[in-house]
Design an enzyme around this catalytic site. Structure first.
Site, mmCIF file in Angstrom:
data_model
loop_
_atom_site.group_PDB
_atom_site.id
_atom_site.type_symbol
_atom_site.label_atom_id
_atom_site.label_comp_id
_atom_site.label_asym_id
_atom_site.label_seq_id
_atom_site.Cartn_x
_atom_site.Cartn_y
_atom_site.Cartn_z
ATOM 1 C CD GLN A 127 -2.452 -1.235 2.733
ATOM 2 O OE1 GLN A 127 -3.480 -0.629 3.012
ATOM 3 N NE2 GLN A 127 -1.820 -1.970 3.618
ATOM 4 C CB VAL A 129 2.704 5.975 -2.557
ATOM 5 C CG1 VAL A 129 1.277 5.453 -2.606
ATOM 6 C CG2 VAL A 129 2.842 7.053 -1.486
ATOM 7 C CG HIS A 145 -2.886 2.471 -1.799
ATOM 8 N ND1 HIS A 145 -2.874 2.496 -0.422
ATOM 9 C CD2 HIS A 145 -3.928 1.682 -2.142
ATOM 10 C CE1 HIS A 145 -3.859 1.733 0.042
ATOM 11 N NE2 HIS A 145 -4.512 1.229 -0.982
ATOM 12 N N GLY A 213 2.906 -4.471 9.004
ATOM 13 C CA GLY A 213 2.836 -3.032 9.246
ATOM 14 C C GLY A 213 1.680 -2.307 8.603
ATOM 15 C CB ALA A 257 8.660 -4.176 9.864
HETATM 16 N N1 APR Z 1 6.887 -2.201 12.205
HETATM 17 C C1 APR Z 1 5.693 -2.756 11.837
HETATM 18 N N2 APR Z 1 4.519 -2.115 11.939
HETATM 19 C C2 APR Z 1 4.538 -0.872 12.430
HETATM 20 C C3 APR Z 1 5.721 -0.223 12.838
HETATM 21 C C4 APR Z 1 6.940 -0.950 12.706
HETATM 22 N N3 APR Z 1 8.110 -0.418 13.060
HETATM 23 N N4 APR Z 1 5.413 1.013 13.296
HETATM 24 C C5 APR Z 1 4.087 1.140 13.168
HETATM 25 N N5 APR Z 1 3.549 0.004 12.658
HETATM 26 C C6 APR Z 1 2.150 -0.296 12.349
HETATM 27 C C7 APR Z 1 1.133 0.449 13.181
HETATM 28 O O1 APR Z 1 0.883 -0.246 14.400
HETATM 29 C C8 APR Z 1 -0.083 0.443 12.263
HETATM 30 O O2 APR Z 1 -0.843 -0.735 12.453
HETATM 31 O O3 APR Z 1 1.922 0.131 11.030
HETATM 32 C C9 APR Z 1 0.538 0.408 10.854
HETATM 33 C C10 APR Z 1 0.430 1.714 10.096
HETATM 34 O O4 APR Z 1 -0.932 1.973 9.862
HETATM 35 P P1 APR Z 1 -1.418 3.185 8.945
HETATM 36 O O5 APR Z 1 -0.720 4.448 9.339
HETATM 37 O O6 APR Z 1 -2.897 3.181 8.990
HETATM 38 O O7 APR Z 1 -0.874 2.799 7.499
HETATM 39 P P2 APR Z 1 -1.483 1.794 6.423
HETATM 40 O O8 APR Z 1 -2.149 0.633 7.072
HETATM 41 O O9 APR Z 1 -0.403 1.508 5.461
HETATM 42 O O10 APR Z 1 -2.578 2.702 5.745
HETATM 43 C C11 APR Z 1 -3.257 2.231 4.615
HETATM 44 O O11 APR Z 1 -4.225 4.378 4.201
HETATM 45 O O12 APR Z 1 -3.923 6.677 4.256
HETATM 46 C C12 APR Z 1 -4.003 5.563 3.438
HETATM 47 O O13 APR Z 1 -2.970 5.377 1.324
HETATM 48 C C13 APR Z 1 -2.696 5.368 2.695
HETATM 49 O O14 APR Z 1 -1.649 3.323 2.033
HETATM 50 C C14 APR Z 1 -2.216 4.018 3.132
HETATM 51 C C15 APR Z 1 -3.479 3.344 3.624
#
Ligand code: APR
Length: 265
Positions: A127, A129, A145, A213, A257
């Site tokens: 997801q 970019v 995305h 993540g 991660a």
């Molecule tokens: N290692 C693994 N996971 C992690 C770490 C880490 N070091 N730090 C944070 N996280 C986790 C958080 O706990 C959370 O569950 O990564 C996740 C990030 O979540 P979001 O910020 O919601 O990102 P994402 O899930 O990629 O969002 C999806 O939403 O805004 C849109 O287009 C955007 O692609 C994005 C989509």
């Protein structure tokens, strides 16, 4: 792929994803189980979100540092926001370009490349970019995305690479002078059909899906773990915090991660 909605949307309250997150380190036995499943897998799929890039210093969207000038991603990453104020939206993307340009792939990105090398049938669905998976060397991937380093003309539709930092605001098409937009799938827009079909094939055929993540609240990616599980895959999540999927996946490895993913090799 009826289980996967092609429309890019949010589910429920984002706070619901921030369950009482534990940051305990993944247990050795769970790590061993996932490692064995990967080693035995004929077909492997990996789904990543902002958390994998967090270890490279890229802020997540829903973390505490995810806001820009108090706007949330959902306020800016929409066709309506761009129509209303393209300058504001481009300023946000320019800020993100400046930030991402200074970041490098981390050991988790490198471990995903190694998984691709080891497994003959492999597909990475990201997801993100930011382009960090490609920078690390991943080749079998769908950037569902889009990519922040590509632009698309709103007039003639041409898509081109663009690494300008800063990007002139407002940027215009060098062919027709139309307004350029980021080549990114915004809230309310459909994913590209070719990406959806490629991802559906990977989710239906994989023996193991690693979900790394992602908060699991943005569709259609939020539905990918259930699609793979219903098709018979073993699903493991890697995240320091609990997500809406932690209870339904086969193993939830709690940790960052860059620390956990290299241990799965
Ligand atoms: N290692 C693994 N996971 C992690 C770490 C880490 N070091 N730090 C944070 N996280 C986790 C958080 O706990 C959370 O569950 O990564 C996740 C990030 O979540 P979001 O910020 O919601 O990102 P994402 O899930 O990629 O969002 C999806 O939403 O805004 C849109 O287009 C955007 O692609 C994005 C989509």
């Amino acid at each position: 792929m009826p289980e996967c909605r092609a429309y890019y949307s949010m589910r429920g309250n984002v706070q619901a994803a921030r369950l009482s997150g534990s940051t305990s380190v993944a247990s050795t036995s769970d790590l061993g189980i996932v490692r064995e499943k990967i080693a035995a897998a004929r077909s492997l799929a990996v789904l990543t979100g902002a958390g994998i890039s967090a270890d490279s210093g890229v802020p997540t969207f829903r973390g505490t540092d995810g806001l820009w000038r108090n706007f949330r991603a959902e306020d800016l990453a929409t066709p309506e926001a761009f129509e209303r104020d393209p300058r504001l939206v481009w300023e946000w993307y320019n800020w993100r370009r400046e930030l991402i340009a200074t970041k490098r792939p981390n050991p988790a990105h490198a471990a995903v490349v190694e998984l691709e090398r080891r497994c003959s049938e492999f597909w990475l669905i990201t997801q993100n970019v930011d382009g960090l998976h490609r920078a690390a060397g991943s080749e079998k991937l769908s950037e569902i995305h889009g990519n922040i380093w590509k632009v698309r003309c709103t007039a003639c539709g041409v898509v081109e690479d663009n690494h300008d930092v800063p990007i002139p605001i407002l940027p215009s098409c060098r062919h027709c002078q139309g307004l350029l937009r980021p080549h990114i799938v915004w809230f309310g827009e459909s994913l590209f059909a070719s990406d959806l079909s490629r991802c559906a094939a990977a989710l239906q055929s994989c023996d193991v899906l690693l979900v790394i993540g992602t908060s699991g609240v943005v569709y259609p990616a939020a539905g990918f773990a259930s699609v793979a599980k219903e098709a018979g895959a073993f699903v493991a999540e890697i995240n320091p915090d609990a997500t809406p999927h932690s209870e339904t996946v086969d193993v939830s490895l709690r940790g960052r991660a860059k620390e956990v993913v290299p241990l799965l090799l």
